[in-house]
Design a protein around this motif. Structure first.
Motif, short mmCIF file in Angstrom:
data_model
loop_
_atom_site.label_atom_id
_atom_site.label_comp_id
_atom_site.label_asym_id
_atom_site.label_seq_id
_atom_site.Cartn_x
_atom_site.Cartn_y
_atom_site.Cartn_z
N GLN A 214 -5.00 -9.11 -8.26
CA GLN A 214 -5.06 -7.60 -7.74
C GLN A 214 -5.68 -7.46 -6.46
O GLN A 214 -6.93 -7.48 -6.37
CB GLN A 214 -5.23 -6.71 -8.82
CG GLN A 214 -4.30 -6.34 -9.72
CD GLN A 214 -4.31 -5.51 -10.91
OE1 GLN A 214 -5.76 -4.79 -10.79
NE2 GLN A 214 -3.72 -4.59 -11.36
N CYS A 215 -5.06 -7.73 -5.43
CA CYS A 215 -5.54 -7.56 -4.13
C CYS A 215 -4.73 -6.28 -3.43
O CYS A 215 -3.78 -5.79 -3.68
CB CYS A 215 -5.28 -8.53 -3.07
SG CYS A 215 -6.33 -9.90 -3.54
N VAL A 216 -5.71 -5.51 -2.73
CA VAL A 216 -4.91 -4.54 -2.07
C VAL A 216 -3.99 -4.85 -1.17
O VAL A 216 -4.22 -5.50 -0.20
CB VAL A 216 -6.21 -3.49 -1.17
CG1 VAL A 216 -5.76 -2.52 -0.54
CG2 VAL A 216 -7.12 -2.84 -2.37
N GLY A 217 -2.85 -4.17 -1.07
CA GLY A 217 -1.82 -4.53 -0.08
C GLY A 217 -0.69 -5.43 -0.65
O GLY A 217 0.33 -5.93 -0.17
N ASP A 218 -1.09 -6.16 -1.79
CA ASP A 218 -0.23 -7.02 -2.57
C ASP A 218 1.06 -6.14 -3.10
O ASP A 218 1.01 -5.16 -3.68
CB ASP A 218 -0.80 -7.66 -3.90
CG ASP A 218 -1.58 -9.02 -3.64
OD1 ASP A 218 -1.87 -9.26 -2.24
OD2 ASP A 218 -2.01 -9.29 -4.65
N ILE A 219 2.19 -6.87 -2.70
CA ILE A 219 3.54 -6.17 -2.85
C ILE A 219 4.05 -6.63 -4.35
O ILE A 219 3.81 -7.88 -4.57
CB ILE A 219 4.48 -6.47 -1.81
CG1 ILE A 219 4.25 -5.93 -0.59
CG2 ILE A 219 5.77 -6.00 -2.45
CD1 ILE A 219 5.06 -6.35 0.53
N LEU A 220 4.23 -5.70 -5.28
CA LEU A 220 4.78 -6.22 -6.55
C LEU A 220 6.28 -6.57 -6.65
O LEU A 220 6.94 -6.05 -6.05
CB LEU A 220 4.51 -5.07 -7.60
CG LEU A 220 2.92 -4.60 -7.58
CD1 LEU A 220 3.01 -3.56 -8.70
CD2 LEU A 220 2.17 -5.79 -8.30
N ILE A 221 6.49 -7.52 -7.44
CA ILE A 221 7.84 -7.70 -8.12
C ILE A 221 7.79 -7.79 -9.45
O ILE A 221 7.07 -8.66 -10.02
CB ILE A 221 8.10 -9.06 -7.45
CG1 ILE A 221 8.25 -9.14 -5.89
CG2 ILE A 221 9.75 -9.68 -8.00
CD1 ILE A 221 8.71 -10.44 -5.13
N ASP A 222 8.56 -6.81 -10.11
CA ASP A 222 8.58 -7.02 -11.58
C ASP A 222 7.34 -6.88 -12.21
O ASP A 222 6.95 -7.45 -13.06
CB ASP A 222 9.45 -8.25 -12.29
CG ASP A 222 10.67 -8.34 -11.69
OD1 ASP A 222 11.27 -7.22 -11.55
OD2 ASP A 222 11.11 -9.43 -11.65
#
Length: 369
Positions: A214-222
């Motif tokens: 979990q990093c700030v700015g990571d885009i999630l998929i599912d």
């Protein structure tokens, strides 16, 4: 009945015939002696008749002996031939067993060679994944191996790159990279959603998915990190390209694969996607206050400075680092204003970000004009 048994019967018959003939001959000689009363004749004609008699008797013996010798020779030939055939059979059996043994050993060597090569490949992937800078993990190493070494199996293993008949893996990697760059660095030609989709296609083709981080700015998929960070677009391409080059080194492929950027490079499509309603973020520990404002600030910065500002996402929970970001942006604005002579949209975006983080991190707000 075999030929050997027939020859034995013939020899037995000849032996019996010889005994019978000998008895008859002796009887005839005795009868002749009785007939002549045992008197030794002085007549030459009598001796001639006696010689003819003996000649006939022993000629018959000779004929029988000749036939016997011929039969015996045939028998010996058959025995020798049988021995040769038996020896050849044993030799063939031995060679067959030896060949099977060699085939089995060769099969085991090929099997070990295949397992060793695949183990080395997996070791390479794990080594790449272990890097802290690499945000991805390979979800299907076996399929990736099959794409690169399509003909390898337990029977035969080659260390050289072997493309599938209908698909060249590295050609497709180059194509995916070119498409992702084209979609992401020409925002006027493509939608933000399409740009992100092309990055995902490039990532998925390499069987990559985001690490469980979990990093700030990571885009999630599912609900899982995609490994794609809104502040690290260029880094994402470099990381995936580094993976491809490591794979090329492993298999000896020499196809040149390098990013080809458009003449007029702009790169804010990922920021546009991140600001859309379709995007979901992950953040470390707690929601990052000011994420939306920082994305807008970086997007605006890219309108003035091609690559925007370098942001270390792992430090975005650090108050001191946030203060440094503000200082870097303020310095850039000062330089830009000295050239342009007028305040600009970038300055307003920075003020919005400072206002957002000032409450969360107790950063004093000081405005630069």
């Amino acid at each position: 009945m075999s030929n050997g048994n027939k020859n034995d019967d013939w020899l037995k018959g000849m032996k019996s015939l010889l005994i019978i003939t000998s008895i008859i001959s002796l009887g005839l000689i005795g009868f002749y002696a009785f007939y002549t009363r045992g008197i030794i004749s002085s007549k030459q004609s009598d001796w001639a008749a006696f010689g003819s008699f003996l000649s006939g008797v022993f000629s018959f013996f000779g004929a029988i002996g000749t036939v016997g010798v011929m039969i015996l020779a045939i028998k010996q030939f058959k025995v020798q031939q049988a021995q040769i055939d038996d020896q050849n059979k044993r030799q063939d059996d031995f060679e067959s067993r030896q060949q099977k043994k060699w085939d089995k050993e060769n099969e085991m060597l090929n099997f070990q060679k295949f397992l060793l090569h695949k183990t080395e490949f997996k070791k390479l992937i794990k080594d790449i994944e272990s890097s802290d800078d690499f945000p991805f993990e390979i979800k299907n190493i076996d399929k990736l191996y099959a794409l690169m070494f399509a003909k390898n199996s337990f029977e035969e293993t080659s260390y050289a790159y072997q493309p599938q008949d209908e698909l060249d893996f590295f050609d497709m990697c180059k194509h995916r990279l070119d498409e992702a760059i084209r979609f992401n660095y020409r925002p006027m030609d493509n939608t933000p959603q399409a740009a992100f989709r092309e990055i995902k296609k490039f990532r998925d083709y390499l069987f990559c998915e985001g690490k469980n981080r979990q990093c700030v700015g990571d885009i999630l998929i599912d609900n899982r990190s995609s490994g794609i960070n809104v502040f690290e677009q260029d880094k994402t391409f470099k990381q995936l390209l580094s993976l491809i080059q490591r794979l090329q080194d492993f298999c000896g492929n020499t196809l040149p694969i390098q990013p080809t950027y458009p003449g007029h490079k702009t790169s804010n499509n990922l920021e546009n996607y991140a600001l859309s309603s379709q995007c979901e973020f992950s953040s470390a520990f707690k929601p990052f206050q000011g994420l939306k404002e920082l994305i807008e600030l970086q997007r605006e910065a890219k309108n003035h400075f091609t690559d925007g500002f370098n942001i270390n996402v792992s430090q975005l929970e650090n108050k001191d680092y946030i203060e440094k970001i503000i200082e870097d942006f303020q310095h850039g604005i000062t330089v830009f204003n000295s050239d342009e002579g007028n305040p600009n949209e970038l300055e307003w975006k920075l003020k919005a970000f400072k206002a957002k983080v000032s409450n969360a991190y107790k950063i004093p707000v000081t405005w630069h004009t």
